[in-house]
Scaffold this active site. Structure first.
Site, short mmCIF file in Angstrom:
data_model
loop_
_atom_site.label_atom_id
_atom_site.label_comp_id
_atom_site.label_asym_id
_atom_site.label_seq_id
_atom_site.Cartn_x
_atom_site.Cartn_y
_atom_site.Cartn_z
CG ASP A 1 6.94 -7.26 -8.58
OD1 ASP A 1 7.19 -5.84 -7.84
OD2 ASP A 1 4.81 -7.27 -9.69
CB SER B 1 4.89 -3.23 -1.87
OG SER B 1 5.47 -2.36 -1.94
CG MET B 2 4.95 -0.13 3.45
SD MET B 2 6.43 1.16 2.61
CE MET B 2 7.15 1.33 4.19
N GLY C 1 1.18 -1.07 -0.14
CA GLY C 1 0.51 0.03 -0.09
C GLY C 1 1.00 1.20 -0.31
#
Length: 257
Positions: free
Chosen positions: A224, A150-151, A121
């Protein structure tokens, strides 16, 4: 045949209704008109129907005569367990920060358990949670189940050293921050510069948390990058993979691959 089908359907509905009823040792009379206990029934033993929707559990506040239905996540907060289970935004970050600050104030010597199953996010919102984790005195144990992308992978790695954990089937994904600037050319230029500053900051902190060189982090963040729990441990994102001993696994002990 129609009567038989209706009878079967009625039985199934009755079974589902029973599944939502919680019996506490001895029941007390209820008012059928209002679906609430009568005045004479306000005792420690009550028959309560669990609300349908968000999972709830019965919880009796110390000193109270009866138990109330409490959101299961709020109940877990009382056990110092926090779930990060949706996309990180300002609202979610503020809620998690508020719970952390309260638990730290309540007892700074007990660890806080942060369970992560999150697609990532907002970077800024995630960094706010990260700063709070570093600010409070209580240790934050991070546990990954499902996906930490991710985060969320950054917050997983930000847990207390030696207490960053993952379950065997969990997945971790790291990548560089993304920007979506729109507007005038100069505004897009400023936004791009800010994204690069954030990326450099993340690279520096990833390097400190994993032990990898900044050059290696930059290379691995370029696209990724998915890892298994074991690969994440070898990379330095987590410290240990939680595995249940076979002799203790009573439910899966008879299943063979």
């Amino acid at each position: 045949m129609q009567r038989s089908s209706s009878f079967i359907l009625l039985c199934l509905l009755f079974q589902q209704a029973l599944a939502y009823v919680s019996f506490v040792p001895k029941s007390t009379p209820w008012s059928l008109a209002t679906n609430t206990p009568t005045k004479s029934s306000i005792t420690k033993n009550t028959l309560v129907m669990m609300p349908i929707g968000v999972p709830k559990v019965a919880y009796r506040v110390p000193g109270s005569n009866s138990a109330d239905w409490v959101d299961i996540y709020n109940r877990l907060y009382r056990e110092r367990i926090i779930f990060l289970g949706s996309e990180i935004d300002d609202e979610l970050a503020n809620q998690i920060i508020g719970v952390m600050l309260y638990l730290d104030k309540e007892d700074p010597y007990k660890p806080i358990y942060l369970y992560i199953n999150c697609p990532g996010g907002s970077v800024i919102s995630g960094l706010a949670i990260f700063d709070c984790m570093q600010f409070i005195r209580a240790e934050v144990v991070t546990i990954n189940l499902g996906l930490a992308a991710s985060m969320a992978s950054f917050l997983l790695a930000a847990g207390s050293k030696g207490k960053r954990l993952a379950l065997p089937s969990s997945r971790i994904m790291i990548h560089q921050p993304m920007g979506g600037a729109q507007g005038q050319a100069e505004d897009i230029k400023v936004e791009a510069a800010q994204v690069m500053k954030i990326r450099d900051n993340l690279v520096k902190m990833y390097s400190m948390m994993t032990g990898q060189t900044p050059q290696q982090i930059i290379k691995d963040l370029d696209r990724d990058n998915f890892m298994s729990a074991q690969e994440a441990r070898e990379y330095g994102l987590i410290d240990r993979v939680l595995v249940t001993a076979k002799q203790d696994d009573t439910q899966m002990g008879t299943i063979r691959s």
